[in-house]
Motif scaffolding. Structure first.
Motif, PDB file in Angstrom:
ATOM      1  N   MET A   1      23.014  57.666 -15.927  1.00  0.00           N
ATOM      2  CA  MET A   1      22.072  58.194 -14.949  1.00  0.00           C
ATOM      3  C   MET A   1      20.961  58.907 -15.706  1.00  0.00           C
ATOM      4  O   MET A   1      21.224  59.624 -16.671  1.00  0.00           O
ATOM      5  N   ARG A   2      19.721  58.695 -15.254  1.00  0.00           N
ATOM      6  CA  ARG A   2      18.573  59.337 -15.870  1.00  0.00           C
ATOM      7  C   ARG A   2      17.620  59.825 -14.778  1.00  0.00           C
ATOM      8  O   ARG A   2      17.615  59.290 -13.672  1.00  0.00           O
ATOM      9  N   SER A  21      18.783  68.141 -16.452  1.00  0.00           N
ATOM     10  CA  SER A  21      19.276  67.256 -17.500  1.00  0.00           C
ATOM     11  C   SER A  21      20.377  67.931 -18.309  1.00  0.00           C
ATOM     12  O   SER A  21      21.435  67.344 -18.563  1.00  0.00           O
ATOM     13  N   VAL A  26      22.515  64.384 -17.967  1.00  0.00           N
ATOM     14  CA  VAL A  26      21.802  63.133 -17.701  1.00  0.00           C
ATOM     15  C   VAL A  26      20.537  63.086 -18.547  1.00  0.00           C
ATOM     16  O   VAL A  26      19.984  64.118 -18.929  1.00  0.00           O
TER      17      VAL A  26
END
Length: 152
Positions: A1-2, A21, A26
């Motif tokens: 996942m980004r 993040s 991620v």
């Protein structure tokens, strides 16, 4: 996942994305140019002490982002007020990249054409939009919930 931010305009939103993040492990892509200097000093100020924990990749432009190794996995999904599917009804996958446009301009047509999905977070009709960092947090939370991606 980004998470990916297309030409962000507000340093505090990038800072909040850096914290997302770091906290959830991620990746984060920042697609330049930004509307502010994206140097170490401004990032440190915006991200507090979370910067070293984030998985940040900077890209000079849209084309560089599309060619990056990180883009070989998963779908590119744009969150937009012109989205077709509400985020709570969309089926996320672990390799997805959640893309968010510029705070004031959104994403240009070339970005809309390149994505595999356009997603909307429904809001009241008498409101215009939500804050980028809030939207990213909501979207990431739902995507991680669906894919079992929250840290243990």
């Amino acid at each position: 996942m980004r998470i990916a931010l297309f030409q962000p305009g507000i340093p505090q939103n990038v800072g909040a994305a850096i914290r997302l993040s770091a906290c959830f492990g991620v990746g984060l892509d920042v697609i330049e140019p930004c509307s502010f200097p994206l140097d170490d000093k401004s990032l440190k100020r915006a991200a507090l002490d979370y910067g070293p924990l984030a998985h940040l990749q900077r890209h000079d432009n849209w084309e560089t982002f599309l060619k990056a190794p990180e883009r070989t996995e998963g779908r590119l999904l744009l969150f937009t007020t012109r989205g077709a599917t509400p985020f709570h009804r969309f089926e996320f996958q672990a390799g997805d990249t959640l893309l968010f446009g510029n705070e004031s301009r959104g994403a240009p047509e070339e970005v809309h054409e390149a994505v595999q999905g356009r997603i909307v977070i429904p809001i009241r009709a008498d409101t215009r939009s939500m804050n980028l960092a809030t939207t990213a947090a909501m979207a990431l939370g739902e995507a991680l919930r669906q894919t079992g991606g929250f840290p243990e």
